[in-house]
Design a protein around this motif. Structure first.
Motif, PDB file in Angstrom:
ATOM      1  N   GLU A  45      35.646  41.871  45.556  1.00  0.00           N
ATOM      2  CA  GLU A  45      36.130  43.162  45.077  1.00  0.00           C
ATOM      3  C   GLU A  45      36.796  43.017  43.713  1.00  0.00           C
ATOM      4  O   GLU A  45      36.619  43.874  42.834  1.00  0.00           O
ATOM      5  CB  GLU A  45      37.095  43.781  46.086  1.00  0.00           C
ATOM      6  CG  GLU A  45      37.379  45.243  45.866  1.00  0.00           C
ATOM      7  CD  GLU A  45      36.142  46.126  45.961  1.00  0.00           C
ATOM      8  OE1 GLU A  45      36.165  47.231  45.372  1.00  0.00           O
ATOM      9  OE2 GLU A  45      35.150  45.719  46.602  1.00  0.00           O
ATOM     10  N   LYS A 146      37.348  50.742  50.638  1.00  0.00           N
ATOM     11  CA  LYS A 146      36.791  51.214  49.374  1.00  0.00           C
ATOM     12  C   LYS A 146      37.929  51.294  48.367  1.00  0.00           C
ATOM     13  O   LYS A 146      39.018  51.760  48.703  1.00  0.00           O
ATOM     14  CB  LYS A 146      36.128  52.584  49.528  1.00  0.00           C
ATOM     15  CG  LYS A 146      35.452  53.093  48.261  1.00  0.00           C
ATOM     16  CD  LYS A 146      34.770  54.440  48.493  1.00  0.00           C
ATOM     17  CE  LYS A 146      34.088  54.922  47.227  1.00  0.00           C
ATOM     18  NZ  LYS A 146      33.417  56.250  47.435  1.00  0.00           N
ATOM     19  N   ILE A 181      34.254  46.223  53.123  1.00  0.00           N
ATOM     20  CA  ILE A 181      34.326  46.755  51.766  1.00  0.00           C
ATOM     21  C   ILE A 181      33.145  46.342  50.899  1.00  0.00           C
ATOM     22  O   ILE A 181      32.736  47.068  49.989  1.00  0.00           O
ATOM     23  CB  ILE A 181      35.654  46.336  51.099  1.00  0.00           C
ATOM     24  CG1 ILE A 181      35.892  47.166  49.834  1.00  0.00           C
ATOM     25  CG2 ILE A 181      35.682  44.848  50.787  1.00  0.00           C
ATOM     26  CD1 ILE A 181      37.293  47.056  49.284  1.00  0.00           C
ATOM     27  N   ASN A 182      32.556  45.170  51.135  1.00  0.00           N
ATOM     28  CA  ASN A 182      31.466  44.685  50.287  1.00  0.00           C
ATOM     29  C   ASN A 182      30.762  43.500  50.945  1.00  0.00           C
ATOM     30  O   ASN A 182      31.090  43.141  52.098  1.00  0.00           O
ATOM     31  CB  ASN A 182      32.003  44.277  48.902  1.00  0.00           C
ATOM     32  CG  ASN A 182      33.092  43.215  48.986  1.00  0.00           C
ATOM     33  OD1 ASN A 182      32.973  42.229  49.707  1.00  0.00           O
ATOM     34  ND2 ASN A 182      34.186  43.411  48.255  1.00  0.00           N
TER      35      ASN A 182
END
Length: 259
Positions: A45, A146, A181-182
């Motif tokens: 992130e 996010k 988130i990723n």
């Protein structure tokens, strides 16, 4: 944008983890150390935000000498530089002392955003990001799935049992992220070679003003009083159904306090 990602080296979860009989702390020397899994999402992130908004990513880790391996891996993923807090006085530090030590280092760095994984696989307290934010007097935005940079501020979706909350704050701030988130990138060969030349600053407690009596096992607010090895797995109970299998099964479950 200057981003600091805090990374912890933890024992590989695939290995047998043990406590040291000498001081009842986690025996890190006997197992392979790896980057805490949730910290890889924090690294990713940080890299994505730096790529989108410009800036640099610094990796901060507190741990013994071998923790430098995890810093180098983070650099091979694309981070720009590293800071390693290493000192024998830190051994045995709990979450309270860890947050104090990390905050003291962060006070010597320039940053707009500090990113953590939401928890570590060896402790699972999930409290260090919030403690660091409190010590720095900064807003905390935890359990983010996010993250958006909005002008001079930040907005996250905070994961909850019922969906998510939207949380906003100004910068600088402290954020912790969850695994949804990723998808962390893999280091490339080019990245691995480049990481060897990236700077890593090594600091001791005295260099950042950490008071030795506030860290380490002696200053811990939580301690392990006693422990024992897990007993070997016993042979399972075989129930032979002779028309009364249901009764026998119910008796067994009742004896184990399942019902």
């Amino acid at each position: 944008m200057k981003i600091v990602v805090c990374v912890k080296q933890v024992p590989d979860t695939a290995s047998e983890r043990k406590l040291s009989p000498a001081d009842k702390t986690l025996d890190r020397a006997s197992v392979e150390g790896v980057i805490n899994e949730l910290d890889e999402y924090a690294i990713e992130e940080g890299l994505r935000l730096a790529e989108a908004h410009g800036g640099e990513v610094t990796i901060l880790s507190m741990g013994p000498d071998k923790a430098s391996e995890s810093i180098r891996k983070a650099l091979s993923m694309g981070a720009d530089k590293g800071v390693h807090l290493v000192d024998d006085a830190l051994h045995g530090s709990d979450a309270v002392a860890t947050s104090y030590a990390l905050a003291k280092v962060l006070q010597t760095l320039e940053f707009d955003l500090v990113i953590f994984g939401s928890e570590s696989t060896d402790a699972r307290t999930s409290v260090v990001p919030a403690m660091v934010a409190e010590r720095l007097g900064l807003p905390q935005l935890t359990y983010a799935n996010k993250v958006e940079i909005t002008g001079g501020g930040i907005k996250i979706q905070r994961q909850t049992e019922y969906g998510h909350d939207v949380v906003e704050a100004g910068l600088p701030a402290v954020v912790s992220v969850v695994e949804k988130i990723n998808e962390p990138r893999y280091p490339t060969f080019k990245g691995i070679m480049a990481a060897k030349k990236k700077p890593v600053q090594t600091l001791g407690c005295a260099e950042v003003g950490i008071e030795a009596d506030k860290v380490g096992l002696g200053a811990a607010w939580s301690v392990v009083e006693d422990f024992a090895d897990r007993p070997p797995r016993q042979q399972g109970t075989i129930v032979t159904d002779e028309g009364d299998g249901g009764v026998k099964l119910a008796e067994f479950l009742a004896a184990q306090k399942f019902i």
